[in-house]
Design a protein around this motif. Structure first.
Motif: not given
Lengths: 251, 251, 251, 251
Positions: D36, D40, D199, D203, D215, D218
């Motif tokens: 991710q 991202e 996640r 975070e 997200y 994800l």
């Protein structure tokens, strides 16, 4: 400790010696036969091999611990070829160990002037046996005629699964290094320690080498082995030894 | 990282020290006994051994991670022989690792002037035990009389399966390197962490070394160990951790 | 013995040779196809590779033992590119062995001037097959167009589990070393030795290389292979060969 | 090929970079989180590591084969610490490989000036989860306060089984080599690829590093992963791939 360490226990001059290998395997045929030779004839333990490829283990015999090993025993035969007999409680624990141990065995054999090698073993048939045949295998056919003359049978593509372990490699690597090597395999059910198959193998060797053996103690030894197997099976069924898997979490 | 790395944590001069090894094994008898020595007596952690043959793992204790290791603890005994106690959470993960770790342990022992080594462990009986016997094994008989005098029993061909792992190799390789080595094995059912077997082993050591130990905390320590074992087993049964087999297909 | 030993059996000059690998695997598709090439066309065995990463084993063929190996066969093709065909009874026994064997294979290929390599194999579908498709995989797309032109299918993310063993590494390491390499995989149920899948693979190769093959003996060869597999499975199911685990307790 | 080979793909200067490791493991939490980050944020693949300790395998992505590897991706963060993110499809296949791969990873990290390392993973709970806690582990307590400040929980003796694999060793060996290292583990049922746990882990990292992540993709990525897992399991259940054990008997 080196991967393979050879301890020199005695120096003996041997005449045209023949290597005879009998390590644990199917029906313990090879091991039983080799031990019979050592007990029956006058033998001297000349070399002992330790290896990091053996199980990390000592055995307890007569109250004393002995590090995992295989050992060579010299047997001087009057009016005949001398013997260098290899036996022990272990094969190597991994493929690389099998290859390396075989090379080490052949190094020692060479040192004693060995040019001919017999690997003794069993071939599993999967059923009870009436007549104990001995099957032969060679890498080149130098020994075939003489072995057939003493009753060894050579069959195309048998054993179908090939020959695994030290016995197989003594044939395969032995041939590459210039030894005349044969595998003598007694047919056995495969279910039990089999002294009858061991005797069948020894009888072909007896005839080939023109020596004479008695077999009383072989039957006796087989009884003892059956006993050991039974005790161990009872112990193993009764006791869940913790595996490494369990152990490594214990704080 | 080297195959075996020895970290020096402290330097201590020891008098005629005795090596006492107690790593995880049957009933955790050896580990329990070794930890009891360390807690009970005044000890200093002097060496820590890491190895690529240990599991690739950290343990979490008191919120802090610690790389897999075994450690040596020095114990100075007034009016007696000092102790060098080895314990930890792991045995090696493979045969070669067992051999190499044993050599490393003996190297450290030699450095501290150790000439006598005791490997502590359990021997599984497979049934509940009333009287906690301690069975001994030696590679040569130098220690036999003194150990029999403090109640250790020596039996022909027992344990029948030999002694596997670091304890067995300390005997086998230790003897080859000139150590007087013995294995002291407490009989245990084999099913549970067994503080009674650990106490039996410690009592023979206490008598042999002429030291004095208290045992109150031993049961407590065994309970904690049992607890950890149980929690981990629950976790393992409840959770299908993906194996490497699964993992390697994930894109 | 070295980890990988290359025996030189014959020296042959090859013209723009193509390496064709067919070792045991799913449905024995690759091995069947490679052996068909060797039998069908005029071939010379030029190199044999032994390795401590092969199983410690000899196979018995026509009464003679042969140490585990893979072998290269040179095939001179009139008016076309010559072939260097690799086949044998074994893949390596461990990951390190797979990597090392692949490097050794590429070393030999380089020595013969090979720049293009085809790894033959099967891809298991898990159901009976009506149309025998051939799936391709490449590390770079140099060969893609020509292979599509002869009917090879390239599919995104197939085979989903990647390609394991020597075939996969010939692609992966071959590419790193500058070879143009492709894997040709015949779809097969995965349950049986599959001569139809082998034929499908060979037909794409035939078209790509512009050679001509006959297929009569292929079914026969597949039947023989199937036979050997069946006999061995029977033997294995019928006979509880004692494991090392058992053996090490027998005194 | 060397045991560990590092290919240099690009040179990037990083500012106070933080190593973030996410390889396959429980719930694929670490791998999902690391991927991710790479997707991202703006990332460059800078190093690729091949190893004989990875499975002997290529994966097929978009019709092209890629040799088993793990790769480092550089991410330059405006007004913050840069990231060096490690991910891939494989952990090492054996203990020695895990130790060696970890050293190699730390060598590369050092080369980029990394002093802080985060190993991302999942901790299996064995039941469905309502609140996705993130558990931390450190080798020294330098990072503890800052991580607790962003919601990471430190618990005595958890995870009870320790931390296995590359994540555990990054902590253990990283600490020995002077890195500040922490393991961030998302609680997960352990049954499925778990984007919610990923996640939760991200975070905490987001808050600690003061960066901002979206997200949306994800869940999608988790679905794809789940899909691959399912297809492979179906294929494996449907198709009895012949094992090495079978293969080695085929003449």
């Amino acid at each position: 400790m080196e991967e393979f360490e050879v301890d020199v226990l005695a120096e003996v001059e041997l005449t045209e010696p023949v290597l005879v290998e009998g390590l644990p395997g199917v029906g313990h045929v090879g091991k039983l036969a080799a031990e019979q030779l050592i007990e029956e004839l006058d033998s001297t333990c000349v070399r002992r091999v330790h290896s990091t490829h053996f199980p990390p283990q000592v055995t307890i015999e007569d109250g004393t611990a002995e590090l995992a090993n295989v050992a060579f025993h010299a047997i001087e035969v009057e009016d005949g070829r001398d013997l260098l007999v290899l036996t022990g409680d272990h094969q190597a624990q991994d493929g690389e160990g099998h290859y390396g141990l075989t090379e080490t065995i052949l190094d020692v054999a060479e040192e004693f002037g060995v040019e001919t090698a017999f690997a003794l073993g069993g071939v599993p048939i999967g059923e009870l046996i009436e007549e104990y045949d001995v099957i032969g295998a060679v890498a080149d056919d130098e020994l075939t005629d003489d072995l057939e003359a003493v009753g060894v049978e050579f069959r195309d593509d048998e054993p179908a699964g090939g020959i695994v372990g030290i016995s197989g490699l003594l044939l395969g690597i032995g041939d590459r290094r210039g030894f005349s090597a044969a595998c003598l395999m007694g047919e056995t059910s495969g279910y039990l320690v089999d002294p009858k198959a061991a005797r069948a193998v020894l009888e072909t060797l007896e005839a080939y080498l023109d020596i004479e053996l008695a077999y009383e103690s072989l039957e006796e030894r087989a009884d003892e082995m059956e006993d050991v197997v039974r005790r161990i099976q009872e112990m193993e069924q009764g006791t869940p030894t913790p595996s490494d898997e369990d152990l490594r979490y214990i704080g």
